[in-house]
Design an enzyme around this catalytic site. Structure first.
Site, PDB file in Angstrom:
ATOM      1  CE  LYS A   1      -0.273  -0.322   5.018  1.00  0.00           C
ATOM      2  NZ  LYS A   1      -1.039  -0.860   6.147  1.00  0.00           N
TER       3      LYS A   1
ATOM      4  CE1 TYR B   1      12.390  32.271   2.816  1.00  0.00           C
ATOM      5  CE2 TYR B   1      12.824  29.921   2.593  1.00  0.00           C
ATOM      6  CZ  TYR B   1      12.373  31.111   2.057  1.00  0.00           C
ATOM      7  OH  TYR B   1      11.924  31.144   0.768  1.00  0.00           O
TER       8      TYR B   1
HETATM    9  C1  LIG Z   1      -0.185  -1.794   6.812  1.00  0.00           C
HETATM   10  C2  LIG Z   1      -0.706  -3.075   7.310  1.00  0.00           C
HETATM   11  C3  LIG Z   1       0.143  -4.178   7.519  1.00  0.00           C
HETATM   12  C4  LIG Z   1       1.651  -4.088   7.407  1.00  0.00           C
HETATM   13  O1  LIG Z   1       2.173  -3.616   8.629  1.00  0.00           O
HETATM   14  P1  LIG Z   1       3.745  -3.415   8.870  1.00  0.00           P
HETATM   15  O2  LIG Z   1       3.813  -2.913  10.252  1.00  0.00           O
HETATM   16  O3  LIG Z   1       4.198  -2.399   7.865  1.00  0.00           O
HETATM   17  O4  LIG Z   1       4.386  -4.728   8.669  1.00  0.00           O
HETATM   18  C5  LIG Z   1      -0.430  -5.381   7.863  1.00  0.00           C
HETATM   19  N1  LIG Z   1      -1.766  -5.496   8.039  1.00  0.00           N
HETATM   20  C6  LIG Z   1      -2.604  -4.444   7.885  1.00  0.00           C
HETATM   21  C7  LIG Z   1      -4.058  -4.623   8.105  1.00  0.00           C
HETATM   22  C8  LIG Z   1      -2.108  -3.199   7.531  1.00  0.00           C
HETATM   23  O5  LIG Z   1      -2.933  -2.174   7.397  1.00  0.00           O
END
Ligand SMILES: *Cc1c(COP(=O)(O)O)cnc(C)c1O
Length: 382
Positions: A39, A269
């Site tokens: 994702k 700045y």
């Molecule tokens: C993002 C996510 C993961 C992955 O988690 P990590 O801590 O990056 O390994 C696993 N399960 C769900 C439901 C997530 O939203």
């Protein structure tokens, strides 16, 4: 090292990605599926290159948060199973079904929509029923309700009951009350899941993110869902090397200009940095417009030629200034490569270090690198 481009770039080391995948695969063994979480554009690393590499390395599935991400993942691979973890509207659901994604469900009405959409599309959709064992965000809170959803799913046309799953709230907390809460969530989930498995053989149970799978073998079940560890980021905020993980992203830019600032002269700045003695300053074209956060003003280091130098003054949108010391002392020249984080030299700056300075987590460091920064993948696929 001299660079050909001065502007900020994120080098993506696909060899490191493959190594991290191997660490997870070896940890869980051959009987547990690995579902790589890709994702948010693979946590900012670039979906296309990262997912292609993982598919080639033999990943079993990938997971995304949204329908658009499912479409993008389907473009990378025609036949890799894609699980959508997040909530979807009816319209988004249609899109996700049309690319053959597997869908997370925790509501009767939504399950009916999945069935109807699949029948319309002439397909069967695999559903993953979500149980809220304590995260308190998404999922059915009552185990009885999950059991009833399972019954409906198992008998619905257009639906295949694929999995029941949950998500941990405190997997990254190695001790204290968080550790007990992880165990309590797992126990609640197992009580439900093992009962359902007796009724529906072949049903998958999955729960573990990176932190859980690394620390708690009991949480691995039939499938694990690692994200952050694949990208060489430590889920506990420590040094990823301690677990054999290698950072995949290396954020670099180049020295655009070098000038001498006289005592009393200021840089940037707000005139926040003032020279006490004659000091050489390098200007490096990267800033908060690239996702190098303004909160790092005067508080972080960069690495040039294997040595650390402090950021001088305010991080602006497009540039930072770096303090090189007394004129002529640094050996740094215009065009030299500047590493903001990542890489493998001894003095490397980790995303975990910047996250600590900013009072955030490493995830936010790589996800925050903006679209202005090109992702340049290299490694096994070069
Ligand atoms: C993002 C996510 C993961 C992955 O988690 P990590 O801590 O990056 O390994 C696993 N399960 C769900 C439901 C997530 O939203």
């Amino acid at each position: 090292m001299t660079t050909t481009d001065l502007r900020a770039r994120a080098r993506i080391d696909l060899g490191a990605l493959r190594q991290n995948f191997g660490v997870i695969r070896d940890a869980v063994g051959p009987d547990v599926e690995v579902c790589a979480v890709v994702k948010a554009d693979a946590y900012g690393h670039g979906l296309w290159a990262c997912m292609s590499e993982l598919v080639e390395a033999g990943v079993d599935r990938v997971a995304v948060a949204t329908a658009d991400e499912a479409v993008a993942a389907r473009e990378v691979s025609a036949d890799t199973p894609i699980v959508v973890l997040g909530a979807l509207t009816e319209r988004e659901l249609e899109v996700a079904i049309s690319v053959g994604a597997e869908i997370s469900v925790w509501d009767e009405g939504f399950l009916t929509s999945v069935a109807a959409g699949s029948v319309r599309e002439g397909t069967t959709t695999r559903v993953h029923l979500k149980f809220d064992s304590g995260m308190g965000r998404l999922g059915a809170q009552d185990p009885e309700r999950v059991a009833s959803l399972a019954e409906t799913a198992a008998s619905s046309e257009g639906i295949h009951l694929e999995a029941v799953w949950t998500h941990f709230a405190t997997a990254d907390e190695l001790d204290g009350p968080g550790a007990d809460f992880l165990r309590a969530q797992l126990d609640r989930f197992l009580e439900l899941g093992e009962g359902l498995k007796a009724t529906y053989p072949g049903l998958l149970l999955h729960a573990a993110n990176s932190a859980a799978l690394l620390r708690e073998p009991d949480s691995r079940l039939d499938m694990v869902r690692p994200g952050v560890a694949l990208y060489g980021l430590d889920p506990f905020g420590k040094n990823p090397a301690d677990r054999g993980l290698e950072p995949v992203m290396k954020l670099v830019s180049g020295v655009a200009s070098i000038r001498v600032i006289e005592p009393g002269g200021t840089v940037g700045y707000g005139r926040r940095w003032e020279a006490r003695a004659e000091t050489e300053i390098a200007t490096v074209p990267i800033g908060y417009g690239d996702g190098y956060r303004r909160g790092l003003s005067d508080r972080s280091d960069v690495s040039i030629g294997g040595r650390r130098f402090p950021v001088a003054g305010t991080v602006s949108m497009d540039n930072i200034a770096v303090e090189l010391g007394p004129p002529g002392s640094s050996g740094v020249s215009i065009g030299d490569e500047v590493i903001l984080f990542g890489g493998d030299d001894a003095e490397r700056i980790l995303a975990e270090e910047l996250a600590g300075t900013l009072d955030t987590i490493n995830y936010e460091i790589t996800c925050g690198i903006s679209p202005r920064v090109p992702r340049e993948a290299h490694g096994n696929r070069e």
